[in-house]
Design a protein around this motif. Sequence first.
Motif, PDB file in Angstrom:
ATOM      1  N   HIS A  90       0.739  -0.862  -0.250  1.00  0.00           N
ATOM      2  CA  HIS A  90       0.146   0.119   0.033  1.00  0.00           C
ATOM      3  C   HIS A  90       1.279   1.193  -0.096  1.00  0.00           C
ATOM      4  CE1 HIS A  90      -3.456  -2.592   0.721  1.00  0.00           C
ATOM      5  NE2 HIS A  90      -4.066  -2.132   1.233  1.00  0.00           N
ATOM      6  N   GLN A 149      -5.550  -2.342  -8.203  1.00  0.00           N
ATOM      7  CA  GLN A 149      -6.845  -2.270  -8.822  1.00  0.00           C
ATOM      8  C   GLN A 149      -7.211  -1.871  -6.679  1.00  0.00           C
ATOM      9  OE1 GLN A 149      -7.612  -4.253 -11.662  1.00  0.00           O
ATOM     10  NE2 GLN A 149      -7.330  -2.123 -12.753  1.00  0.00           N
ATOM     11  N   LYS A 150      -6.872  -2.768  -6.568  1.00  0.00           N
ATOM     12  CA  LYS A 150      -7.416  -3.543  -5.666  1.00  0.00           C
ATOM     13  C   LYS A 150      -6.589  -2.604  -3.776  1.00  0.00           C
ATOM     14  CE  LYS A 150      -9.346  -6.314  -1.862  1.00  0.00           C
ATOM     15  NZ  LYS A 150      -9.395  -4.922  -0.710  1.00  0.00           N
ATOM     16  N   SER A 152      -8.229   0.818  -4.139  1.00  0.00           N
ATOM     17  CA  SER A 152     -10.065   0.922  -3.629  1.00  0.00           C
ATOM     18  C   SER A 152      -9.398   1.094  -2.371  1.00  0.00           C
ATOM     19  CB  SER A 152     -10.717  -0.647  -4.110  1.00  0.00           C
ATOM     20  OG  SER A 152     -11.711  -0.377  -4.054  1.00  0.00           O
ATOM     21  N   ASP A 153      -8.596   0.357  -1.727  1.00  0.00           N
ATOM     22  CA  ASP A 153      -8.578   0.227  -0.211  1.00  0.00           C
ATOM     23  C   ASP A 153      -7.947   1.599   0.219  1.00  0.00           C
ATOM     24  OD1 ASP A 153      -9.003  -2.615   0.483  1.00  0.00           O
ATOM     25  OD2 ASP A 153      -7.176  -2.814  -0.119  1.00  0.00           O
ATOM     26  N   GLU A 159      -8.299   4.625  -1.410  1.00  0.00           N
ATOM     27  CA  GLU A 159      -9.708   5.517  -1.456  1.00  0.00           C
ATOM     28  C   GLU A 159     -11.039   5.629  -1.096  1.00  0.00           C
ATOM     29  OE1 GLU A 159      -9.892   6.727  -6.190  1.00  0.00           O
ATOM     30  OE2 GLU A 159     -10.756   4.804  -5.541  1.00  0.00           O
ATOM     31  N   GLN A 160     -11.157   3.640  -0.506  1.00  0.00           N
ATOM     32  CA  GLN A 160     -12.518   3.413   0.650  1.00  0.00           C
ATOM     33  C   GLN A 160     -11.824   4.139   2.035  1.00  0.00           C
ATOM     34  OE1 GLN A 160     -12.937  -0.443   0.445  1.00  0.00           O
ATOM     35  NE2 GLN A 160     -14.410  -0.713  -1.618  1.00  0.00           N
ATOM     36  N   SER A 200      -7.960  10.117  -3.616  1.00  0.00           N
ATOM     37  CA  SER A 200      -9.779  10.218  -4.579  1.00  0.00           C
ATOM     38  C   SER A 200      -8.680  10.266  -6.447  1.00  0.00           C
ATOM     39  CB  SER A 200      -9.652  11.413  -4.133  1.00  0.00           C
ATOM     40  OG  SER A 200      -9.257  12.808  -4.710  1.00  0.00           O
ATOM     41  N   ASN A 230      -6.630   8.082 -15.539  1.00  0.00           N
ATOM     42  CA  ASN A 230      -7.193   9.058 -13.959  1.00  0.00           C
ATOM     43  C   ASN A 230      -6.125   9.809 -13.972  1.00  0.00           C
ATOM     44  OD1 ASN A 230      -9.691   7.495 -13.892  1.00  0.00           O
ATOM     45  ND2 ASN A 230      -8.782   5.982 -13.163  1.00  0.00           N
ATOM     46  N   TYR A 237      -5.007  11.182  -9.923  1.00  0.00           N
ATOM     47  CA  TYR A 237      -5.244  11.059  -8.204  1.00  0.00           C
ATOM     48  C   TYR A 237      -4.518  12.261  -7.722  1.00  0.00           C
ATOM     49  CZ  TYR A 237      -5.037   6.437  -9.963  1.00  0.00           C
ATOM     50  OH  TYR A 237      -5.767   4.897 -10.534  1.00  0.00           O
TER      51      TYR A 237
END
Length: 116
Positions: free
Chosen positions: A17, A47-48, A51-52, A54-55, A60, A68, A70
Amino acid sequence: MVGAPEPHAGWTFITNHARVLAAIAEDQTMRVRDIAARCRLTERAVQKIISDLEQSGFLSHTREGRGNTYQIKPGTALRHPAEAGLTVAALLTLLARVDTHRTASRDGGHPAVEDA
């Protein structure tokens, strides 16, 4: 197309991460494919991780054409209690491979982070 990255045996100091976040900090328009190659991960893993991030409010993105852009949230506190009080900005000062002297004098901060 690039195949799966070489596996790594053993432990490392930096999490995947953190590696992905640092890659995005260096180039906020970097493609998932390029992040994966740089971090030696699969595109699916990247991608995962995105997503982690961002969540959890660390990152963002906005869609621009086919890609994209970021935005990193520099004031977001790191999650582990042992890092209480440390922010994403502090982590990125250690990890990102950018010319901090050039960018700091130009915009007063990190080039790929937005104000919190």
